[in-house]
Scaffold this active site. Structure first.
Site, PDB file in Angstrom:
ATOM      1  N   GLU A   1       9.083  53.093  31.330  1.00 25.69           N
ATOM      2  CA  GLU A   1       8.322  53.590  30.166  1.00 25.69           C
ATOM      3  C   GLU A   1       7.570  52.443  29.491  1.00 25.69           C
ATOM      4  O   GLU A   1       6.415  52.601  29.079  1.00 25.69           O
ATOM      5  CB  GLU A   1       9.280  54.239  29.156  1.00 25.69           C
ATOM      6  CG  GLU A   1      10.053  55.443  29.688  1.00 25.69           C
ATOM      7  CD  GLU A   1      11.389  55.067  30.320  1.00 25.69           C
ATOM      8  OE1 GLU A   1      11.478  54.037  31.006  1.00 25.69           O
ATOM      9  OE2 GLU A   1      12.356  55.833  30.147  1.00 25.69           O
TER      10      GLU A   1
ATOM     11  N   SER B   1      39.731  53.447  59.797  1.00 24.54           N
ATOM     12  CA  SER B   1      40.591  53.649  58.629  1.00 24.54           C
ATOM     13  C   SER B   1      39.798  54.273  57.483  1.00 24.54           C
ATOM     14  O   SER B   1      40.330  55.100  56.738  1.00 24.54           O
ATOM     15  CB  SER B   1      41.338  52.368  58.245  1.00 24.54           C
ATOM     16  OG  SER B   1      40.615  51.635  57.320  1.00 24.54           O
TER      17      SER B   1
ATOM     18  N   ARG C   1      20.292  47.150  55.391  1.00 23.68           N
ATOM     19  CA  ARG C   1      20.967  46.098  54.625  1.00 23.68           C
ATOM     20  C   ARG C   1      20.236  45.866  53.304  1.00 23.68           C
ATOM     21  O   ARG C   1      20.848  45.651  52.261  1.00 23.68           O
ATOM     22  CB  ARG C   1      21.007  44.796  55.425  1.00 23.68           C
ATOM     23  CG  ARG C   1      21.975  44.857  56.586  1.00 23.68           C
ATOM     24  CD  ARG C   1      21.957  43.558  57.365  1.00 23.68           C
ATOM     25  NE  ARG C   1      22.875  43.631  58.501  1.00 23.68           N
ATOM     26  CZ  ARG C   1      23.020  42.675  59.398  1.00 23.68           C
ATOM     27  NH1 ARG C   1      22.303  41.553  59.296  1.00 23.68           N
ATOM     28  NH2 ARG C   1      23.876  42.816  60.385  1.00 23.68           N
TER      29      ARG C   1
ATOM     30  N   CYS D   1      16.249  55.851  28.265  1.00 24.76           N
ATOM     31  CA  CYS D   1      17.539  55.339  27.792  1.00 24.76           C
ATOM     32  C   CYS D   1      17.587  55.290  26.271  1.00 24.76           C
ATOM     33  O   CYS D   1      16.562  55.227  25.594  1.00 24.76           O
ATOM     34  CB  CYS D   1      17.841  53.981  28.405  1.00 24.76           C
ATOM     35  SG  CYS D   1      16.723  52.683  27.874  1.00 24.76           S
TER      36      CYS D   1
ATOM     37  N   ARG E   1      14.661  40.462  59.087  1.00 22.54           N
ATOM     38  CA  ARG E   1      13.625  41.313  59.691  1.00 22.54           C
ATOM     39  C   ARG E   1      13.112  42.372  58.729  1.00 22.54           C
ATOM     40  O   ARG E   1      12.517  43.362  59.146  1.00 22.54           O
ATOM     41  CB  ARG E   1      14.187  42.011  60.945  1.00 22.54           C
ATOM     42  CG  ARG E   1      14.541  41.023  62.039  1.00 22.54           C
ATOM     43  CD  ARG E   1      15.440  41.694  63.070  1.00 22.54           C
ATOM     44  NE  ARG E   1      16.005  40.712  63.971  1.00 22.54           N
ATOM     45  CZ  ARG E   1      15.755  40.664  65.269  1.00 22.54           C
ATOM     46  NH1 ARG E   1      14.955  41.539  65.829  1.00 22.54           N
ATOM     47  NH2 ARG E   1      16.303  39.737  66.007  1.00 22.54           N
TER      48      ARG E   1
ATOM     49  N   SER F   1      41.796  34.093  72.883  1.00 21.28           N
ATOM     50  CA  SER F   1      43.055  33.599  73.411  1.00 21.28           C
ATOM     51  C   SER F   1      43.552  32.464  72.515  1.00 21.28           C
ATOM     52  O   SER F   1      42.768  31.829  71.821  1.00 21.28           O
ATOM     53  CB  SER F   1      42.879  33.144  74.853  1.00 21.28           C
ATOM     54  OG  SER F   1      41.708  32.377  74.962  1.00 21.28           O
TER      55      SER F   1
HETATM   56  C1  AOF Z   1      15.051  54.037  31.587  1.00 22.40           C
HETATM   57  N1  AOF Z   1      13.993  53.581  32.308  1.00 22.40           N
HETATM   58  O1  AOF Z   1      13.134  52.396  33.975  1.00 22.40           O
HETATM   59  C2  AOF Z   1      15.457  52.496  33.816  1.00 22.40           C
HETATM   60  C3  AOF Z   1      16.564  53.038  33.070  1.00 22.40           C
HETATM   61  O2  AOF Z   1      20.318  46.771  31.171  1.00 22.40           O
HETATM   62  P1  AOF Z   1      19.095  47.647  31.035  1.00 22.40           P
HETATM   63  O3  AOF Z   1      18.504  47.581  29.639  1.00 22.40           O
HETATM   64  O4  AOF Z   1      18.067  47.402  32.091  1.00 22.40           O
HETATM   65  O5  AOF Z   1      19.597  49.168  31.174  1.00 22.40           O
HETATM   66  C4  AOF Z   1      20.005  49.635  32.431  1.00 22.40           C
HETATM   67  C5  AOF Z   1      20.352  51.104  32.325  1.00 22.40           C
HETATM   68  O6  AOF Z   1      19.231  51.830  31.830  1.00 22.40           O
HETATM   69  C6  AOF Z   1      20.678  51.724  33.674  1.00 22.40           C
HETATM   70  O7  AOF Z   1      22.064  51.645  33.949  1.00 22.40           O
HETATM   71  C7  AOF Z   1      20.234  53.163  33.478  1.00 22.40           C
HETATM   72  O8  AOF Z   1      21.186  53.921  32.762  1.00 22.40           O
HETATM   73  C8  AOF Z   1      18.996  52.986  32.610  1.00 22.40           C
HETATM   74  N2  AOF Z   1      17.824  52.755  33.471  1.00 22.40           N
HETATM   75  N3  AOF Z   1      16.307  53.811  32.010  1.00 22.40           N
HETATM   76  O9  AOF Z   1      14.850  54.669  30.535  1.00 22.40           O
HETATM   77  C9  AOF Z   1      14.134  52.826  33.377  1.00 22.40           C
HETATM   78  N4  AOF Z   1      15.653  51.695  34.881  1.00 22.40           N
HETATM   79 ZN    ZN Z   2      14.941  52.471  29.178  1.00 20.90          ZN
END
Ligand code: AOF
Ligand code: ZN
Length: 320
Positions: A57, A292, A203, A84, A227, A177
């Site tokens: 954002e 396992s 990977r 977030c 690679r 061995s």
């Molecule tokens: C968003 N937009 O592009 C991403 C989000 O340590 P920070 O501040 O980078 O927060 C990481 C957390 O934020 C991550 O665990 C997830 O919950 C959220 N990622 N949120 O709004 C983003 N990458």
């Molecule tokens: Zn965010």
């Protein structure tokens, strides 16, 4: 009306550009759209580019041209993951969106991270922003299956991977061995140059790679990426009897190595890795470790490469 799936698809495309660089964070893309119908156009785009860096954002708003900034308050923000609401390595995106006063926010899926978990969307609504959620949710989930596994199941996403001959063997029978430090014979090569590239791609897609002590001893692998693009995964070695010498290539300084020796119980290893923030494990063998894990039932994907050669006898490939 704006076509939600068109713009969330674009968010997913942008999000993928962060692949290989954002783990254990999710890949996220954002698009800002002004107007409707003949007026409709994208005025900003962004994605989460690297772990610890600005979120999608933030990069999206930063990409808006100066002449277009007055249009932001009449625009719709599309984002593939809920914005977030917490202070992590970066400040809350929900607060930024509120300050920018966008009209509407369309979200691909909610963020299961307990620090967010619906609170980002709730905060936007509290501030009068219209929010729509759950657009292309299956695609959003697939993109971030590793991140989701870590938060929803509190363990890394587990991928088992091996190559087997046409008649179902992983390798010739090889052993060390007494007194011999390394076997004279190298491992049976089933992979082709193309499939070796694909293994390196896998990977790069996963945060860690795991092998047992027999594989570390017999093949002496480095388990790094040469690679494909991206970062070397963290190497994980299960070595209950401390038989892998410290000068083995698995301990080279190109990547960290975590050794489990006291407790190699699969559930314990997975929960310890989750506590370290590792969101994915690629298990590359050998037969004892694979069998396992298969019998524990705790794994998410199995990738088997089938070669064309037949060797008649050897180490049988796991059965699933
Ligand atoms: C968003 N937009 O592009 C991403 C989000 O340590 P920070 O501040 O980078 O927060 C990481 C957390 O934020 C991550 O665990 C997830 O919950 C959220 N990622 N949120 O709004 C983003 N990458
Ligand atoms: Zn965010």
């Amino acid at each position: 009306m704006l076509e939600y799936t068109k713009y969330i698809s674009r968010c997913l495309q942008l999000a993928r550009l962060g692949e290989y660089y954002v783990a254990p964070n999710p890949m996220v893309g954002a698009v800002l759209v002004y107007g409707e119908g003949s007026e409709e156009r994208i005025i900003g785009e962004g994605w989460h580019r690297r772990y610890g860096g600005p979120h999608a954002e933030v990069n999206c708003f930063a990409s808006v041209k100066e002449a277009d900034t007055p249009l932001i308050s009449e625009s719709t923000l599309f984002v593939s993951l809920e914005p977030c609401s917490h202070f992590g390595k970066t400040p809350p995106c929900a607060d930024l969106i509120i300050r920018k006063q966008v009209k509407k926010c369309v979200v691909g899926m909610l963020d299961p991270n307990p620090q967010v978990a619906g609170q980002g969307v709730a905060r936007l609504r509290e501030h009068g922003i219209e929010v729509v959620t759950g657009i292309m949710e299956p695609e959003c989930r697939e993109l971030n299956k590793r991140f989701l596994c870590l938060h929803e199941k509190e363990r890394p996403h587990v991928i088992l991977k091996w190559a087997q001959t046409a008649d179902g063997f992983l390798d010739k029978k090889r052993s060390i061995s007494p007194g011999e430090i390394r076997p004279n014979e190298g491992p049976l090569v089933i992979s082709t140059p193309l499939t070796k590239c694909l293994v390196h791609k896998m990977r790069a897609e996963n945060m860690s790679i795991l092998v047992g002590s027999n594989t570390a001893l017999l093949d002496n692998p480095k388990l790094t990426i040469s690679r494909w693009a991206g970062r070397n995964p963290i190497r994980i070695l299960l070595d209950r009897h401390h038989i892998v010498p410290s000068d083995s290539r698995i301990f080279s300084d190109e990547a960290p190595t975590i050794v489990y020796s006291e407790n190699t119980d699969w559930e314990y290893v997975l929960s310890d890795l989750a506590h370290r923030g590792v969101h994915s494990v690629l298990v590359e063998g050998g037969s004892k470790v694979l069998n396992s894990i298969i019998s524990s039932g705790i794994y998410d994907e199995v990738h088997v490469e089938r070669g064309t050669m037949r060797i008649g006898e050897g180490v049988p490939a796991p059965k699933i």
